[in-house]
Write an enzyme that holds these catalytic residues in place. Sequence first.
Site, short mmCIF file in Angstrom:
data_model
loop_
_atom_site.label_atom_id
_atom_site.label_comp_id
_atom_site.label_asym_id
_atom_site.label_seq_id
_atom_site.Cartn_x
_atom_site.Cartn_y
_atom_site.Cartn_z
N SER A 1 -2.60 -8.02 -43.18
CA SER A 1 -3.60 -8.55 -42.25
C SER A 1 -3.48 -10.06 -42.24
CB SER A 1 -5.00 -8.13 -42.73
OG SER A 1 -6.03 -8.83 -42.06
N TYR A 25 -11.53 -6.68 -49.00
CA TYR A 25 -10.47 -6.51 -48.01
C TYR A 25 -9.44 -7.63 -48.13
CZ TYR A 25 -8.34 -5.69 -43.41
OH TYR A 25 -7.46 -5.43 -42.39
#
Length: 279
Positions: free
Chosen positions: A158, A171
């Site tokens: 990401s 995350y």
Amino acid sequence: MGRVEGKVAFITGAARGQGRSHALRLAQEGADIIAIDVAEDIPSVTRFYPGATEADLAETVAQVEALDRRIVASKVDVRDYDALKGALDTGVAELGHVDIVSANAGIFLHSDKTHEVSDSDWDDVLDINLKGVWHTVKAAIPHLIAQGTGGSIVLTSSTAGIKGTPNVAPYTASKHGVVGLMKTLALELAEHNIRVNSIHPTGVATDMILNETTFKLFLPDEEHPTREQAAPVFQSTNALPVPWVEPIDISNALLFLASDEARYVTGLELKVDAGYTTK
């Protein structure tokens, strides 16, 4: 001839979103598919967005078969290594080999400051987003080495694997961990001509971000923020004038890394981020 004609791709999180898009894009270019997905709600996640379903996974199967490609699909949680390995072994036995690995399965929890995150939320995110990626490659690498024909492993990270992201500490930590794992594997597996890379999307138009709780991260003063209200704020985080990218944009990057066009590309952090990380 398709760009991955005759290859077999192992894809996690394949029931919907990016995973389904990856399966279809690779199938369009000639690959057969081994697909897995948990295909059920994960309690920590459902307060943000619903989980994929068995019907979603069946729809992925139907769409791949409509492209006249073979697919072996299983309902598996990437946290369960034995079940994951069993599903992959079954797929390899039926389809003959595995050449491409897309470690795509992941979850997104948010809204808490780092010191307020619960142990259970932290564990769920790290167990799925990082340990699950490790389980995926752990199951696949022996097949790739034994075949002796090289291969391509693509780990979904990401933009949060490149820069800090407030209010999403688990995350962000998990996606940074994916990069470290990718770089280590790229060195370990190079002698076997197995390439390992990571993809770093900005926001992608899937259920993971297109939901009210994620919109509230950007619009905390709105009681029920809408997609239309959130779009300009999302767009302001990217350099290019788009609020988010589409799953196909990530799938096209995966296709390149999986294909022989990228035969000397390994250890790469490939950003498909509309310039997010350059701002």
